[in-house]
Design an enzyme around this catalytic site. Structure first.
Site, PDB file in Angstrom:
ATOM      1  N   ARG A   1      45.619  54.018  43.973  1.00 16.23           N
ATOM      2  CA  ARG A   1      44.233  53.776  44.374  1.00 16.23           C
ATOM      3  C   ARG A   1      44.079  52.306  44.715  1.00 16.23           C
ATOM      4  O   ARG A   1      44.813  51.447  44.195  1.00 16.23           O
ATOM      5  CB  ARG A   1      43.252  54.198  43.276  1.00 16.23           C
ATOM      6  CG  ARG A   1      43.439  53.495  41.935  1.00 16.23           C
ATOM      7  CD  ARG A   1      42.375  53.939  40.951  1.00 16.23           C
ATOM      8  NE  ARG A   1      42.513  53.267  39.653  1.00 16.23           N
ATOM      9  CZ  ARG A   1      41.518  53.110  38.794  1.00 16.23           C
ATOM     10  NH1 ARG A   1      40.300  53.580  39.092  1.00 16.23           N
ATOM     11  NH2 ARG A   1      41.710  52.497  37.637  1.00 16.23           N
TER      12      ARG A   1
ATOM     13  N   ASP B   1      47.185  53.186  36.765  1.00 16.17           N
ATOM     14  CA  ASP B   1      47.551  51.970  37.501  1.00 16.17           C
ATOM     15  C   ASP B   1      48.788  51.306  36.885  1.00 16.17           C
ATOM     16  O   ASP B   1      48.864  50.088  36.756  1.00 16.17           O
ATOM     17  CB  ASP B   1      46.391  50.956  37.496  1.00 16.17           C
ATOM     18  CG  ASP B   1      45.086  51.539  37.987  1.00 16.17           C
ATOM     19  OD1 ASP B   1      45.127  52.536  38.737  1.00 16.17           O
ATOM     20  OD2 ASP B   1      44.007  51.009  37.621  1.00 16.17           O
TER      21      ASP B   1
ATOM     22  N   GLN C   1      43.862  47.946  29.590  1.00 20.54           N
ATOM     23  CA  GLN C   1      44.982  47.217  30.186  1.00 20.54           C
ATOM     24  C   GLN C   1      45.862  46.607  29.101  1.00 20.54           C
ATOM     25  O   GLN C   1      45.367  45.881  28.225  1.00 20.54           O
ATOM     26  CB  GLN C   1      44.459  46.108  31.101  1.00 20.54           C
ATOM     27  CG  GLN C   1      43.633  46.611  32.275  1.00 20.54           C
ATOM     28  CD  GLN C   1      42.137  46.529  32.003  1.00 20.54           C
ATOM     29  OE1 GLN C   1      41.690  46.895  30.921  1.00 20.54           O
ATOM     30  NE2 GLN C   1      41.368  46.050  32.981  1.00 20.54           N
TER      31      GLN C   1
ATOM     32  N   THR D   1      44.188  40.794  30.944  1.00 25.08           N
ATOM     33  CA  THR D   1      45.326  41.563  31.439  1.00 25.08           C
ATOM     34  C   THR D   1      46.537  40.654  31.622  1.00 25.08           C
ATOM     35  O   THR D   1      47.658  40.981  31.215  1.00 25.08           O
ATOM     36  CB  THR D   1      44.982  42.246  32.778  1.00 25.08           C
ATOM     37  OG1 THR D   1      43.832  43.073  32.605  1.00 25.08           O
ATOM     38  CG2 THR D   1      46.132  43.078  33.279  1.00 25.08           C
TER      39      THR D   1
ATOM     40  N   GLN E   1      48.125  52.095  30.328  1.00 20.38           N
ATOM     41  CA  GLN E   1      47.447  51.510  31.482  1.00 20.38           C
ATOM     42  C   GLN E   1      48.040  50.128  31.779  1.00 20.38           C
ATOM     43  O   GLN E   1      48.202  49.303  30.878  1.00 20.38           O
ATOM     44  CB  GLN E   1      45.942  51.379  31.227  1.00 20.38           C
ATOM     45  CG  GLN E   1      45.178  50.809  32.423  1.00 20.38           C
ATOM     46  CD  GLN E   1      43.677  50.821  32.223  1.00 20.38           C
ATOM     47  OE1 GLN E   1      43.166  51.462  31.303  1.00 20.38           O
ATOM     48  NE2 GLN E   1      42.952  50.132  33.085  1.00 20.38           N
ATOM     49  N   ASP E   2      48.395  49.898  33.062  1.00 26.99           N
ATOM     50  CA  ASP E   2      48.901  48.590  33.510  1.00 26.99           C
ATOM     51  C   ASP E   2      50.227  48.215  32.843  1.00 26.99           C
ATOM     52  O   ASP E   2      50.420  47.067  32.425  1.00 26.99           O
ATOM     53  CB  ASP E   2      47.870  47.491  33.263  1.00 26.99           C
ATOM     54  CG  ASP E   2      46.676  47.578  34.200  1.00 26.99           C
ATOM     55  OD1 ASP E   2      46.576  48.572  34.935  1.00 26.99           O
ATOM     56  OD2 ASP E   2      45.848  46.660  34.181  1.00 26.99           O
TER      57      ASP E   2
ATOM     58  N   TRP F   1      43.055  48.885  44.427  1.00 26.03           N
ATOM     59  CA  TRP F   1      42.494  47.893  43.526  1.00 26.03           C
ATOM     60  C   TRP F   1      41.784  46.794  44.320  1.00 26.03           C
ATOM     61  O   TRP F   1      40.728  46.307  43.915  1.00 26.03           O
ATOM     62  CB  TRP F   1      43.625  47.324  42.675  1.00 26.03           C
ATOM     63  CG  TRP F   1      43.236  46.282  41.680  1.00 26.03           C
ATOM     64  CD1 TRP F   1      42.023  46.144  41.048  1.00 26.03           C
ATOM     65  CD2 TRP F   1      44.062  45.232  41.172  1.00 26.03           C
ATOM     66  NE1 TRP F   1      42.055  45.075  40.188  1.00 26.03           N
ATOM     67  CE2 TRP F   1      43.287  44.500  40.234  1.00 26.03           C
ATOM     68  CE3 TRP F   1      45.391  44.840  41.396  1.00 26.03           C
ATOM     69  CZ2 TRP F   1      43.798  43.397  39.541  1.00 26.03           C
ATOM     70  CZ3 TRP F   1      45.893  43.760  40.707  1.00 26.03           C
ATOM     71  CH2 TRP F   1      45.098  43.037  39.795  1.00 26.03           C
TER      72      TRP F   1
END
Length: 513
Positions: free
Chosen positions: A419, A354, A310, A280, A332-333, A421
């Site tokens: 949420r 996220d 990610q 990531t 994502q990310d 992490w």
């Protein structure tokens, strides 16, 4: 008589050694270390290190504890270097390369904290200690990203440096108070720099120009960055003309400013992802670690797609960094607010899962947050990564708008504000418009009951069809703030001490609520 004296000596010396180690009595060591969250490593390393200066007060103890953490971090760095030849495959090597970089940043931040030539306030120290701990957590996360944690974790878990850093964070903890604002600015910000963003075109102030068509000095952003001075007392401005620049860029120099021709006009794009074999951390199209970074009128993009998990468009670990009228596009990310103090104003952020995540102390103000169609019909806007209750980090979203991007059918997905992490995840939405796509419960679990008691999630004076808190989660860590005094700690002026450094960037901001 000589033999009797030798006998007495042999009898007494072990007793003396058990009472006084490294110049400190064991009782004193236990007394001081009992004030930390992790007394055992504190006692062990304090007993086995020679420090000449006595511990007379909490300040002395903090300095000694910080030196212990630095010593263990340096040992961890040595151990990490030794792992290189033992890497068995490309995944292990990719995660290992991240760790080399992250340990280097950690040592830099810790040394900066004790450097007598650095003007380090208590808040600065807490920021840099928070960053050091985040760096080490990120190092370990890379091995999890690529599924090779069985190889490295046994080698990295015995160092105790993260526990020693947690001890320093606890000792240095800054209680919240209304700051007294002074005209104190980072050394890289000069009063004249204020004019950069107030001018009709910041590009006219550029030191160099990047253009795809060859009309500038460089044709790639990376070439301009690589040629920039590594450290400058003033701002170094790089104007990037409209165009799509398909490249991966890392900005390590201080005081860099990237100026484009507008969101969707100047675009830096890449496609690295965890699904494609990157960590990531290393997937970022643009990564910034040099302090004092500013970006204006640029889009940062990652096109790996939702199926590749990610995939970061931009990662910032730049202290006192600013993003003004920028776009962040991914799935994502998308936006990795990794560490340090950051401010985003009038930005557009697109993603699915996220898509605003990390462990910086960061405020988003007057931004548009757009949810895209997710692969599993579930959207989570944030995933904040605080691992220690004394880190001064969190994601604050103020006076912004959360809605669906074009093509999203809100009724076909479940969308949540965030949420947890990490165990002490902290996120606050204030005076923000929440569209109907937000699920009535507001927030989503990460894994069962994990972190529900220790997180800090809060909402204050939000508006829109998704803002009702009547059916929100009932977790111990969730809060509905009902007064300005409760929300004030999370403002730009307080949470990132914005009044002390943002004025001279020229970026508009609201200090309070």
């Amino acid at each position: 008589m000589a033999s009797f004296n030798l006998f007495i000596t042999l009898l007494i010396v072990p007793f003396l050694f058990s009472s006084i180690v490294s110049g400190y009595s064991l009782s004193a060591i236990k007394s001081w270390c009992s004030q930390t969250p992790y007394p055992q490593p504190c006692e062990y390393y304090l007993s086995n290190n020679a420090f000449n200066k006595p511990i007379e007060n909490k300040s002395d103890f903090f300095k000694v504890s910080l030196q212990l953490a630095i010593d263990r971090a340096q040992k961890g760095q040595e151990n990490t270097h030794s792992l290189g030849p033992k890497c068995r495959n490309a995944h292990e090597r990719a995660a290992w390369v991240d760790c080399l970089e992250l340990y280097e940043y950690t040592i830099q931040k810790l040394n900066k904290t004790i450097d007598p030539n650095t003007k380090c306030t208590q808040i600065d120290a807490q920021t840099w200690l928070s960053t050091a701990l985040t760096n080490l957590e990120t190092c370990i996360s890379g091995f999890y990203d690529l599924g090779v944690q069985d190889y490295v974790l046994p080698l990295m878990s015995n160092n105790n440096v993260t526990k020693l850093l947690s001890n320093t964070l606890a000792l240095n903890k800054v209680p919240y108070q209304e700051p007294s604002y002074k005209d104190e600015f980072p050394t890289w910000v000069k009063p004249g720099d204020r004019k950069l963003l107030q001018a009709s075109s910041a590009a006219s102030k550029a030191n160099v120009v990047v253009a795809k068509d060859g009309s500038g000095k460089y044709t790639t952003v990376k070439a301009a960055i690589d040629a920039a001075p590594k450290s400058s007392s003033g701002r170094y401005v790089i104007y990037v003309k409209a165009g799509i620049y398909n490249e991966q860029v890392e900005i390590q120099a201080k005081n860099i400013m990237l100026v484009g021709d507008g969101i969707g006009k100047t675009i830096i794009t890449g496609s690295k992802s965890v699904g494609g074999g990157s960590t990531t951390f290393a997937s970022a199209t643009v990564a910034v670690t040099g302090d004092g970074f500013i970006a204006q009128d640029i889009t940062f993009r990652n096109t790996a797609g939702a199926a590749n998990h990610q995939a970061v468009a931009l990662r910032s670990g730049s202290d006192l960094s600013v993003f003004y009228r920028c776009g962040f596009e991914g799935y994502q990310d998308t936006l990795y607010v990794h560490s340090q103090r950051q401010f985003y104003r009038e930005c557009d952020i697109y993603g699915t899962v996220d898509f605003i995540f990390g462990n910086a102390a960061v405020v988003f103000q007057n931004c548009n947050i757009y949810a895209r169609n997710p692969p599993q019909n579930t959207i989570t806007v944030t995933a904040q990564g605080r691992t220690d209750p004394n880190q001064n980090t969190g994601i604050i979203i103020h006076n912004s708008k959360v809605t669906g991007s074009s093509g999203l059918n809100p009724s076909s997905v479940k969308s949540y504000l965030g949420r947890p992490w990490k165990k002490y995840s902290r996120t606050v939405f204030m005076k923000t418009f929440l569209d109907s796509l937000i699920n009535p419960s507001g927030w989503m679990e990460w894994d069962g009951n994990f972190a529900l008691d220790t997180l800090y999630y809060a909402e204050y004076a939000n508006t829109g069809p998704g803002s009702s808190t009547t059916k929100r989660v009932t977790w111990k860590g969730y809060h509905v703030l009902t007064s300005a005094s409760q929300a004030t700690p999370f403002t730009v002026g307080n949470f990132i001490s914005g009044n002390s450094w943002l004025p001279n960037t020229g970026v508009p901001f609201t200090s309070g609520l």
